[in-house]
Design a protein around this motif. Structure first.
Motif, mmCIF file in Angstrom:
data_model
loop_
_atom_site.group_PDB
_atom_site.id
_atom_site.type_symbol
_atom_site.label_atom_id
_atom_site.label_comp_id
_atom_site.label_asym_id
_atom_site.label_seq_id
_atom_site.Cartn_x
_atom_site.Cartn_y
_atom_site.Cartn_z
ATOM 1 N N VAL A 120 26.664 -14.077 -44.184
ATOM 2 C CA VAL A 120 27.441 -13.416 -43.140
ATOM 3 C C VAL A 120 28.753 -12.911 -43.705
ATOM 4 O O VAL A 120 29.112 -11.735 -43.547
ATOM 5 N N ILE B 106 36.341 -15.361 -39.250
ATOM 6 C CA ILE B 106 35.067 -15.356 -38.504
ATOM 7 C C ILE B 106 34.997 -16.568 -37.594
ATOM 8 O O ILE B 106 34.597 -16.482 -36.426
ATOM 9 N N ARG C 149 22.503 -12.415 -35.416
ATOM 10 C CA ARG C 149 22.821 -11.187 -36.148
ATOM 11 C C ARG C 149 23.676 -10.263 -35.295
ATOM 12 O O ARG C 149 24.610 -9.629 -35.768
ATOM 13 N N VAL D 269 27.167 -11.335 -35.401
ATOM 14 C CA VAL D 269 27.827 -10.927 -36.643
ATOM 15 C C VAL D 269 28.305 -9.484 -36.510
ATOM 16 O O VAL D 269 29.433 -9.154 -36.894
#
Lengths: 363, 533
Positions: free
Chosen positions: B116, B135, B160, B163
């Motif tokens: 990531v 993050i 995903r 992200v």
């Protein structure tokens, strides 16, 4: 400024017809420019190229002599190209065809049997198919790229030819020239008219053209090949075998090239020698594309290239051109054809680099 | 490059959390033409900060084009765009990002083999440790938890997507554009996405939410702009509008209903059976199938639900015969009581099996070929060939009948497949397969990218077929669709199939449980990838 190609939504049909004509025109213009730079007479050269081949009967028969093998090979290659099987080794398949066919008169020097010619045709066809079959096997079994394999097999075929001509098959009475004995009449096609080299083998490419036209335009097998080329997933979905398409394409090309090689040794050459192919294997690729991969288009393209080759021979003498002039012209023709074809189907658009950068990463 | 006026700046400082403080984005008379279609026709759109604004419309209504215009990927032919009251012209998406506009596409742009944080460091400055820290902070603040060191290929679709959203949040984000974000998610993950989006909104971010799912929009959005045929059909408050009203605005007429008269059926034969089917996928990032048991009887529609990428592709190719692994046991697949594991697609078709694949162009049909030639693809056994030669008349008769019976709107039997709209091409392919008179019909994603009218017609047709006694198997990612038409359901998850569920006895949430059950999804993964930190 960077450009990118965007596929046109509607490529006009008539433009596809105009494409080869435009390519021819551009090639003539550019080669005229080259001639001017070289200080050669342009008009005389153009006359030699395009008019002289038709000025007497003998030249016309010579045009058809070149037309035959070009047509035969290009038709077979086009079938493969439509199935997206890129066989560019027809040259090698033609050499092996010529070698296998020549084995008959080389080992039966004194035979006067009427079976000579059929046996040569059979062996020539088998030889060409076997050579192409190697590429088909490697492609279907190991997924080896057929472009590389066929190209390299051509180099091997050429070395095999040289070995035979310098060694075991060399004519003992031939003053050490790398060539076989001259073949007896029973191993040669009969001339169509007395005093010319054009012979009955010309009917083979014509029959083959009709067969290919039926196959590609009317028959389900041709449809299967084309689906495999245009949408491989659709072919799998329908249950058409991709491997079969590879085999059919390559074996057909091997057959045609093998017969073409046989027709050369059993025709105008009359023996096996180094220049047995006259470059037909590679010229066939140009013919196939210039004819838009269509059986009828290829007839015109093959005829045009045959004229060009005879015209080139004339121009060598009359306009004192270098021997590579014809090759330059052929090369220009292919390049212009491909560029015009691309621009008919795609349009040029300035690339917006930022946009591509932001979209460049994909999972 | 852009100066915010003092007044608005002051506004933003004083009331950062209140809604509808000012208009962030304002589009006027935006028009974008493509050679064959006007994608956007004089569009007006106002987006306020601190609000979730839905852009609603059918396929081809112009939603995506409009969003690409806002994100600078497409330039408008005419019209103006104001950002914070200033006239702006976006040359590219980098300029859009500089203004604080972020976009998450339906197809993610992440490298599967990277972690990531590695993915994010490709576009963001800063060391990996700093980025990883950021993050985590963002994840905690907006409930978008994801392990920065996890490899992307090991993440679920929902993760995903997080992200991608986090990547947008790494910069100073003012407007977030989400293109059909829920279409890839199981029901459980949809709610957590919505929670995160609400948090984002409350912090002052404007969100443009593209969707065609009406319930979601009513649940989440503050304003909805409905597009139809490239024009604005209306701007409404979705919370005060019924689903039916929204749908009517969207398609321009009342939504047709589907009906079925289901008789109770006795003694139905099994037409498809999978017995402990296992197949290892040669693609390392593909899904392998393991121990799949499934059966389909006559007179029933069986559905396979699941989040995409859980083995649907593999399962459909193995049932259709397009993929025939050598290791497959001979009795793994049975059709009409016969073992078919070693049969190719043609042989299976000859038994009475028909298949409509999910990709229409390139698999179900050859794009540059005419409808006539495309009929040959599977219908060649219908008396069209004479010793291999194509009988032109028979072929065009077949195509004409397909076009007429299935209401395919096209320019005749010589129309090129790629010139048809998604819905019409799907009707053509389903029609062609039904004309083979199958006893077992398998349809993957029957209504993907199909407009509501055509989708209803297709679903109605599936129900009619079942009532005629045909066994129907469908794979779909749209739970609503499965609940509308199926009798029984299986859920595919990580290449494994759930037990058979009777549709009438379960809820979408139950199905959702199976969709995510064994997945190592939501929480951060314990086996963190140490490399790359």
């Amino acid at each position: 400024m960077v450009f990118k190609l965007v596929k046109r939504e509607h490529a006009s049909q008539w433009m596809l017809l105009v494409t080869p004509l435009l390519a021819v025109l551009l090639s003539i213009v550019v080669s005229s420019l080259l001639l001017v730079i070289l200080g050669k007479p342009v008009l005389l050269t153009m006359h030699s190229f395009f008019i002289a081949p038709f000025e007497n009967f003998y030249s016309i028969t010579e045009v058809f002599l070149k037309f035959g093998p070009l047509l035969l090979i290009a038709q077979a290659l086009a079938v493969g190209f439509r199935a997206k099987v890129w066989n560019i080794g027809a040259e090698g398949q033609m050499i092996i065809g010529a070698i296998c066919a020549s084995a008959v008169p080389v080992y039966f020097v004194d035979s006067t049997s009427g079976w000579m010619l059929p046996a040569m045709a059979l062996l020539g066809a088998i030889g060409g198919m076997a050579w192409a079959g190697i590429a088909a096997f490697l492609k279907t079994r190991f997924n080896a790229n057929e472009i590389l394999v066929t190209l390299m097999l051509s180099a091997i075929a050429l070395q095999l030819l040289y070995y035979l001509l310098l060694g075991p098959w060399k004519d003992p009475m031939g003053f050490n020239f790398p060539q076989t004995v001259m073949f007896q009449d029973e191993a040669l096609f009969a001339p169509l008219f007395s005093g010319v080299r054009l012979n009955t083998s010309i009917f083979i490419p014509i029959a083959f053209t009709i067969a290919v036209w039926l196959l590609m335009e009317k028959h389900f097998a041709g449809f299967k090949l084309e689906v495999g080329g245009q949408a491989p997933d659709a072919a799998t979905y329908a249950g058409f075998s991709a491997k079969k398409a590879v085999w059919v394409s390559l074996l057909l090309a091997g057959f045609a090239a093998g017969i073409a090689g046989m027709s050369e040794v059993a025709g105008p050459i009359g023996q096996l020698q180094r220049s047995v192919t006259s470059g037909y294997g590679y010229a066939g690729i140009i013919v196939a594309y210039l004819g838009a991969l269509h059986p009828i288009g290829i007839v015109f393209a093959a005829f045009f290239l045959a004229v060009l080759q005879i015209g080139g021979d004339v121009a060598l003498v009359s306009a004192d051109l270098p021997i590579s002039a014809v090759q330059v012209f052929q090369g220009l023709l292919l390049i212009f054809y491909l560029s015009v074809y691309t621009l008919v189907n795609y349009r040029l658009q300035p690339a917006r680099t930022e946009k591509t950068a932001s979209q460049g990463v994909s999972s | 490059m852009l100066r915010v006026s003092n007044l608005q700046h002051a506004n933003a400082v004083i009331k950062p959390l209140s809604k509808h403080t000012h208009t962030l984005l304002s589009l006027r008379d935006i028009t974008k033409r493509y050679p064959s279609v006007v994608a956007n026709d004089s569009i007006n759109l106002d987006v306020h900060n601190g609000s979730i604004h839905a852009v609603l419309g059918e396929n081809g209504a112009g939603k995506s084009t409009l969003m690409k215009l806002v994100y600078g990927m497409v330039e408008a032919d005419s019209g103006t765009m104001h950002w914070d009251g200033e006239l702006v012209q976006l040359k590219n998406s980098a300029a859009a990002r500089k203004l604080g506009i972020g976009m998450v596409f339906q197809h993610f742009s992440l490298f599967e083999t990277l972690s990531v944080v590695e993915n994010i460091s490709l576009t963001m400055p800063g060391s990996r440790t700093e980025l990883a820290e950021k993050i985590k902070t963002i994840g905690e603040r907006y409930q978008l938890v994801v392990n920065p060191n996890a490899s992307v290929h090991a993440l679920s679709v929902g993760e995903r997507q997080r992200v991608e959203i986090i990547r947008c949040l790494m910069q100073d984000l003012k407007l977030l554009i989400l293109d059909e974000p829920t279409s890839v998610l199981p029901p459980q993950h949809i709610q957590s996405l919505f929670d995160a989006l609400r948090k984002l909104r409350d912090s002052g971010v404007a969100i443009l939410f593209i969707s065609h799912k009406l319930d979601e929009i009513r649940d989440l959005c503050d304003t909805a702009t409905i597009l139809r045929d490239g024009r604005v059909a209306g701007t409404v408050n979705p919370k005060e509008t019924t689903t039916k009203e929204l749908a009517t605005l969207m398609i321009g007429r009342e939504v047709p209903h589907i009906q079925s008269q289901r008789d109770t059926v006795q003694a139905a034969n099994t037409v498809l059976r999978l017995n402990k089917l296992s197949a290892k996928n040669p693609d390392p990032f593909g899904t392998s199938l393991s121990d799949i048991d499934l059966h389909v009887k006559q007179h029933e529609i069986v559905g396979i639900a699941g989040v995409s990428g859980n083995g649907q592709q593999e399962l459909s190719r193995i049932i259709s015969g397009e993929w025939r692994p050598k290791t497959l046991s001979p009795d793994a697949i049975e059709m009409f009581g016969q073992r078919v594991s070693n049969m190719d697609p043609t042989q299976r078709r000859n038994l009475g099996f028909s298949f409509v694949p999910e990709e229409r162009l390139g698999r179900g049909a050859v794009p540059p070929m005419s409808l006539n030639r495309n009929a040959l693809l599977t219908a060649f056994s219908q008396g069209i060939l004479n010793r291999g030669f194509i009988r032109k008349k028979k072929l065009s008769d077949f195509t004409d009948r397909c076009i007429a019976d299935f209401d395919v709107r096209c320019g005749g039997n010589n129309a090129i497949a790629s010139s048809l709209s998604g819905g019409n091409l799907q009707k053509y392919i389903i029609g062609r397969e039904l004309m083979l008179k199958p006893n077992l019909l398998f349809v993957a994603q029957p209504t993907w990218g199909v407009d509501i009218g055509a989708a209803t017609a297709i679903r109605q047709r599936l129900l009619d077929l079942r009532d005629q006694g045909i066994g129907v198997l469908i794979i779909s990612e749209e739970i609503e669709e499965l609940f509308e038409v199926t009798d029984r359901l299986y859920v595919i998850n990580g290449g494994k199939l759930s037990p058979s569920l009777v549709t009438a006895d379960v809820t979408p949430n139950d199905v959702g449980e199976y969709m995510i059950a064994t997945h190592s999804t939501d929480s951060a993964q314990p086996e963190a990838h140490a490399h790359g930190v």
